[in-house]
Design an enzyme around this catalytic site. Structure first.
Site, PDB file in Angstrom:
ATOM      1  CE1 TYR A  11      -3.109   3.058   0.900  1.00 41.98           C
ATOM      2  CE2 TYR A  11      -2.240   2.946   3.148  1.00 41.98           C
ATOM      3  CZ  TYR A  11      -3.008   3.583   2.178  1.00 41.98           C
ATOM      4  OH  TYR A  11      -3.675   4.753   2.502  1.00 41.98           O
ATOM      5  CB  ILE A  12       3.219   2.741   2.427  1.00 41.28           C
ATOM      6  CG1 ILE A  12       2.139   3.036   3.479  1.00 41.28           C
ATOM      7  CG2 ILE A  12       4.268   3.855   2.426  1.00 41.28           C
ATOM      8  CD1 ILE A  12       2.662   3.070   4.905  1.00 41.28           C
ATOM      9  CB  SER A 117       6.541   2.966  13.023  1.00 38.61           C
ATOM     10  OG  SER A 117       5.318   3.035  13.740  1.00 38.61           O
ATOM     11  CE1 TYR A 141       5.837  -2.044  12.249  1.00 39.00           C
ATOM     12  CE2 TYR A 141       4.817  -0.453  13.743  1.00 39.00           C
ATOM     13  CZ  TYR A 141       5.317  -0.786  12.498  1.00 39.00           C
ATOM     14  OH  TYR A 141       5.314   0.151  11.494  1.00 39.00           O
ATOM     15  CE  LYS A 145       8.726  -0.400  10.527  1.00 37.76           C
ATOM     16  NZ  LYS A 145       9.234  -0.363   9.136  1.00 37.76           N
ATOM     17  CG  ASN A 170      -3.155   6.163  12.714  1.00 33.92           C
ATOM     18  OD1 ASN A 170      -3.112   4.980  13.006  1.00 33.92           O
ATOM     19  ND2 ASN A 170      -3.197   7.118  13.634  1.00 33.92           N
ATOM     20  CG  LEU A 187     -10.398   3.733  11.737  1.00 36.15           C
ATOM     21  CD1 LEU A 187     -11.241   2.886  12.686  1.00 36.15           C
ATOM     22  CD2 LEU A 187     -10.163   5.125  12.318  1.00 36.15           C
ATOM     23  CB  ILE A 203     -16.040   4.530  18.599  1.00 37.10           C
ATOM     24  CG1 ILE A 203     -16.204   5.165  17.223  1.00 37.10           C
ATOM     25  CG2 ILE A 203     -15.113   5.392  19.461  1.00 37.10           C
ATOM     26  CD1 ILE A 203     -16.789   6.568  17.264  1.00 37.10           C
ATOM     27  NE  ARG A 279      -7.803   0.393  20.946  1.00 34.49           N
ATOM     28  CZ  ARG A 279      -7.364   0.546  19.693  1.00 34.49           C
ATOM     29  NH1 ARG A 279      -7.376  -0.487  18.867  1.00 34.49           N
ATOM     30  NH2 ARG A 279      -6.923   1.721  19.284  1.00 34.49           N
ATOM     31  N   GLY A 281      -4.590   1.612  27.948  1.00 34.45           N
ATOM     32  CA  GLY A 281      -3.369   2.261  27.488  1.00 34.45           C
ATOM     33  C   GLY A 281      -3.562   3.273  26.384  1.00 34.45           C
ATOM     34  CG  ASP A 282      -6.214   3.293  22.862  1.00 30.32           C
ATOM     35  OD1 ASP A 282      -5.074   2.992  22.480  1.00 30.32           O
ATOM     36  OD2 ASP A 282      -7.250   2.960  22.265  1.00 30.32           O
TER      37      ASP A 282
END
Length: 321
Positions: A11-12, A117, A141, A145, A170, A187, A203, A279, A281-282
């Site tokens: 995609y990127i 990232s 992850y 990085k 994002n 998302l 959400i 969630r 830790g958000d």
């Protein structure tokens, strides 16, 4: 001369390829198609199918094509999944990067733009992240990085590697109808698939300390991101002195609630999101400053949130037709 884009069928990466071509710069794509798509590679662009873990293939690729630099986009990009597959994540993101750097050194290729990232920051203690914000990754992850950035740093000392790493949160939208985000963990694809299947998007929490109660995050258009990858490559080609890392951030962000409202307006499918528990830790808000990248790498937010949603939705519809 050409630039090698690892992960250039993804995609990127496929948007990065097109950004190079738009500037008249030749590219070569290397991708194992684990998450990429061969049809994303433009006709006429050399395509090497294989993994960065295949050292013989890397040696052959650098010998066969006149490569002057590398944009390293390939990798295992699923932070949540990396928690349950840490060894796979490190193999794909750390071992593969080390092997790529070794092959570059052997071939005399001394320039690299690394797709890093904002996951390297973990949950920062500030709601506006800068390049100096403390690094505290919270998943294999994010750790992988950060280690990738260290590998570039150390190879610069050892072998004079010219490099920079681009950090972002994002990435959304589409710069071309035939290119789309197919990740089941992101998302926009999750919301679109829910609507197409007649489900109501969800959400996670609406009791955050933000204007509408939903989390605020950086969402940037993939085509804008691609332009800055090319700008970084041009600076390295010119021998310019640039920073080792840059944040590609919006500076203000948008809320998940705003995204849902925009999706409903753009798609013409009215819905009221299901509100689930937040969630663990958000944080309420995490947004990155893009000031350094704006100064050095032609970084800017050229697209509105509506542009991002509309282009992503059009590419999803094109895939279904």
């Amino acid at each position: 001369m050409a630039w090698l884009v690892t992960g250039g069928a993804g995609y990127i990466g496929s948007h990065v390829v097109r950004a190079f071509l738009a500037e008249g710069i030749d590219v070569v794509v290397l991708d194992d198609l684990s998450s990429g798509h061969a049809e994303f590679v433009p006709a006429g662009v050399p395509f090497v199918q294989g993994t960065l873990l295949d050292t013989a293939l890397l040696t052959k690729t650098f010998a066969e094509y006149p490569i002057s630099g590398v944009v390293h986009v390939a990798g295992f990009k699923y932070a949540g999944v990396s928690v349950t597959r840490p060894l796979h994540t490190y193999e794909q993101n750390v071992t593969a990067t080390a092997l790529l750097l070794a092959a570059m050194q052997e071939a005399g290729v001394g320039r690299i733009v690394f797709s890093s990232s904002a996951a390297v920051y973990g949950t920062p203690f500030t709601d506006l992240v800068t390049e100096e914000t403390a690094k505290s990754p919270e998943s294999p992850y994010g750790e992988s990085k950060l280690i990738g950035e260290w590998l570039l740093r150390d190879q610069a000392v050892a072998a004079g590697l010219a490099h920079t790493s681009l950090r972002y949160f994002n990435v959304v939208g589409s710069g071309s109808a035939e290119l789309r985000d197919t990740s089941p963990h992101n998302l926009f694809p999750m919301v679109f698939e829910a609507l197409i299947e007649g489900r109501t998007p969800r959400i996670n929490g609406n009791d955050y300390k933000t204007e509408d109660g939903t989390c605020v995050r950086d969402y940037i258009h993939v085509a804008d991101l691609a332009i800055s990858h090319v700008a970084a490559a041009r600076r390295l080609d010119a021998g310019d002195s640039i920073a080792p890392v840059y944040n590609l951030g919006s500076g203000d962000g948008v809320s998940v609630g705003e995204i849902m409202s925009t999706v409903a307006a753009v798609t013409g499918i009215p819905f009221t999101p299901v509100i689930g528990p937040r969630r663990t830790g958000d944080p309420d808000r995490i947004v990155a400053s893009g000031e350094m990248a704006a100064r050095d790498l032609d970084w800017k937010m050229r697209h509105t949130l509506e542009d991002m949603v509309r282009s992503a939705w059009e590419s999803r519809q094109a895939a279904a037709s």
